[in-house]
Design a protein around this motif. Structure first.
Motif, PDB file in Angstrom:
ATOM      1  N   PRO A  18       5.472 -54.215 -43.010  1.00 57.19           N
ATOM      2  CA  PRO A  18       6.525 -54.137 -44.147  1.00 57.19           C
ATOM      3  C   PRO A  18       7.547 -55.476 -43.678  1.00 57.19           C
ATOM      4  N   ARG A  19       8.126 -56.184 -44.771  1.00 51.63           N
ATOM      5  CA  ARG A  19       9.128 -56.935 -44.045  1.00 51.63           C
ATOM      6  C   ARG A  19      10.187 -57.275 -43.449  1.00 51.63           C
ATOM      7  N   HIS A  20      10.996 -56.240 -43.127  1.00 49.42           N
ATOM      8  CA  HIS A  20      11.578 -55.131 -41.460  1.00 49.42           C
ATOM      9  C   HIS A  20      10.884 -54.325 -41.362  1.00 49.42           C
ATOM     10  N   TRP A  21       9.582 -54.983 -40.491  1.00 48.42           N
ATOM     11  CA  TRP A  21       8.803 -54.370 -39.762  1.00 48.42           C
ATOM     12  C   TRP A  21       9.388 -53.944 -38.510  1.00 48.42           C
ATOM     13  N   LEU A  22      10.828 -54.385 -38.259  1.00 54.41           N
ATOM     14  CA  LEU A  22      11.648 -53.518 -36.681  1.00 54.41           C
ATOM     15  C   LEU A  22      12.513 -52.385 -37.081  1.00 54.41           C
ATOM     16  N   GLY A  23      11.545 -51.080 -37.031  1.00 54.02           N
ATOM     17  CA  GLY A  23      13.399 -50.468 -37.763  1.00 54.02           C
ATOM     18  C   GLY A  23      13.541 -50.190 -38.436  1.00 54.02           C
ATOM     19  N   GLY A  24      13.216 -51.486 -39.426  1.00 53.53           N
ATOM     20  CA  GLY A  24      14.337 -51.359 -40.899  1.00 53.53           C
ATOM     21  C   GLY A  24      15.541 -52.089 -40.709  1.00 53.53           C
ATOM     22  N   ASP A  25      15.883 -52.996 -38.771  1.00 49.49           N
ATOM     23  CA  ASP A  25      16.622 -54.133 -38.595  1.00 49.49           C
ATOM     24  C   ASP A  25      16.097 -55.878 -38.832  1.00 49.49           C
ATOM     25  N   PHE A  27      17.894 -58.284 -38.434  1.00 50.73           N
ATOM     26  CA  PHE A  27      18.271 -59.208 -37.288  1.00 50.73           C
ATOM     27  C   PHE A  27      17.035 -59.351 -36.477  1.00 50.73           C
ATOM     28  N   ARG A  28      16.989 -58.610 -35.800  1.00 54.11           N
ATOM     29  CA  ARG A  28      15.672 -58.327 -34.452  1.00 54.11           C
ATOM     30  C   ARG A  28      14.613 -58.401 -35.437  1.00 54.11           C
ATOM     31  N   THR A  29      14.238 -58.135 -36.562  1.00 51.74           N
ATOM     32  CA  THR A  29      12.829 -58.415 -37.414  1.00 51.74           C
ATOM     33  C   THR A  29      12.542 -59.158 -37.390  1.00 51.74           C
ATOM     34  N   LEU A 202      16.272 -65.016 -41.856  1.00 48.40           N
ATOM     35  CA  LEU A 202      17.304 -63.789 -42.873  1.00 48.40           C
ATOM     36  C   LEU A 202      17.555 -64.899 -44.197  1.00 48.40           C
ATOM     37  N   TYR A 203      17.675 -66.507 -44.118  1.00 45.38           N
ATOM     38  CA  TYR A 203      17.817 -66.647 -45.144  1.00 45.38           C
ATOM     39  C   TYR A 203      17.599 -67.040 -46.231  1.00 45.38           C
ATOM     40  N   ARG A 212      25.540 -56.145 -42.606  1.00 45.08           N
ATOM     41  CA  ARG A 212      25.025 -55.534 -41.814  1.00 45.08           C
ATOM     42  C   ARG A 212      24.219 -56.205 -41.243  1.00 45.08           C
ATOM     43  N   THR A 213      23.582 -57.078 -41.598  1.00 46.71           N
ATOM     44  CA  THR A 213      23.085 -57.591 -40.966  1.00 46.71           C
ATOM     45  C   THR A 213      23.653 -59.167 -39.595  1.00 46.71           C
ATOM     46  N   TRP A 214      25.040 -59.212 -39.901  1.00 43.18           N
ATOM     47  CA  TRP A 214      25.588 -59.130 -38.322  1.00 43.18           C
ATOM     48  C   TRP A 214      26.277 -58.305 -37.601  1.00 43.18           C
ATOM     49  N   TRP A 215      25.895 -57.203 -38.194  1.00 41.08           N
ATOM     50  CA  TRP A 215      26.333 -55.495 -37.490  1.00 41.08           C
ATOM     51  C   TRP A 215      25.246 -55.778 -36.071  1.00 41.08           C
ATOM     52  N   GLN A 216      24.491 -55.738 -37.012  1.00 38.90           N
ATOM     53  CA  GLN A 216      23.029 -55.447 -35.918  1.00 38.90           C
ATOM     54  C   GLN A 216      22.620 -56.496 -35.039  1.00 38.90           C
ATOM     55  N   GLY A 217      22.948 -57.774 -35.693  1.00 37.84           N
ATOM     56  CA  GLY A 217      23.056 -59.008 -34.854  1.00 37.84           C
ATOM     57  C   GLY A 217      24.298 -59.312 -33.552  1.00 37.84           C
ATOM     58  N   MET A 218      25.771 -58.101 -33.745  1.00 35.34           N
ATOM     59  CA  MET A 218      26.003 -57.715 -32.693  1.00 35.34           C
ATOM     60  C   MET A 218      25.707 -56.869 -32.349  1.00 35.34           C
TER      61      MET A 218
END
Ligand SMILES: [Fe+2]
Ligand SMILES: [Fe+2]
Length: 272
Positions: A18-25, A27-29, A202-203, A212-218
């Protein structure tokens, strides 16, 4: 000394993931993907650095460790090349790759000792990252298989061989000043490369401008047991004059994972 084995994973990544294989997150992915992209070039450089010191090493135990290190990093490169081929299909690219390749070409003019100092600095960052991957549930527990296993296997072997470049550097007479100077240089490169490549990923996947991405990153960077809080004490420990990678003795947690998971890899023995 701990004997380093070469293990080939019974995993085929060609079915994709999956594109966001790491918990649907996102940023972490994309941060983990950025690390994966760096491995084929980076780990070849580590291999070349320790191999160039081999003729200078008389201690048989350390020579065996160096050969084990080379074998483990070579299998990591192969697995991450497959992983990165899937990232290409997802539309990502190793944007900073040409700059990294140029730096490595320039580094070939440095001494054996300086290249080892650079390698052991990267190995310290890798060891910190691997320690968290194996020990902190919120880093990787929600990852999709088979990538979860790929990262745990890589982290286990990074932990097993975390002192090889360090011991080699000191065996050929490397000292504290060189260790710290190159560590500061690698700190800048490692942080800059990770930041730029993660942002680029991410871009490319369309997540960069989503709140949401920035919140995940923080949360990941500044949260409890997140990137900075986990890493900072281990990062600072490197500056201690008497530091050694095994001051942090986490081999038992690594061996526990390897013992539980022996069905997912084939042991190829120890290299000659
Ligand atoms: Fe590796
Ligand atoms: Fe390594």
């Amino acid at each position: 000394m701990n004997t380093l084995k070469i293990r080939h994973l019974n995993i085929d990544l060609s079915q994709g993931f999956p594109r966001h294989w790491l918990g649907g997150d996102a940023f972490r992915t994309q941060l983990f993907n950025a690390q994966s992209m760096s491995f084929p070039l980076g780990e070849q450089y580590f291999i070349d650095s320790v191999r160039s010191a081999l003729p200078l090493i008389r201690n048989d135990d350390l020579r065996a460790q160096i050969k084990g290190f080379i074998g483990q990093e070579a299998t990591h490169r192969q697995m991450h090349a497959q992983y990165n081929a899937e990232l290409d299909k997802q539309g990502l690219s190793y944007w900073i790759g040409p700059f990294v390749a140029w730096r490595i070409r320039v580094a070939r003019r440095l001494s054996v000792r300086s290249n080892l100092a650079v390698t052991m600095a990267y190995e310290h960052f890798t060891a910190i990252f691997s320690d968290a991957v194996l020990g902190e549930p919120q880093w990787l527990a929600d990852a999709a298989e088979p990538l979860r296993t790929v990262w745990l296997w890589h982290s286990a072997e990074e932990t097993e061989h975390k002192s090889v470049a360090f011991d080699t550097y000191h065996a050929i007479g490397g000292g504290y000043a060189g260790r710290i100077a190159w560590f500061l240089y690698v700190t800048l490169l490692f942080s800059g490369d990770t930041l730029l490549q993660t942002m680029h990923n991410l871009y490319r996947d369309g997540s960069l401008w989503q709140p949401r991405t920035w919140w995940q990153g923080m949360k990941y960077c500044f949260g409890r047991n997140g990137l900075f809080r986990f890493s900072l004490p281990h990062y600072l420990a490197y500056f201690r004059p008497g530091f050694h990678p095994w001051d942090r003795d986490n081999l038992a947690q690594t061996q526990q994972w390897l013992n539980q998971q022996h069905a997912v890899f084939r042991e190829m023995g120890t290299p000659e």
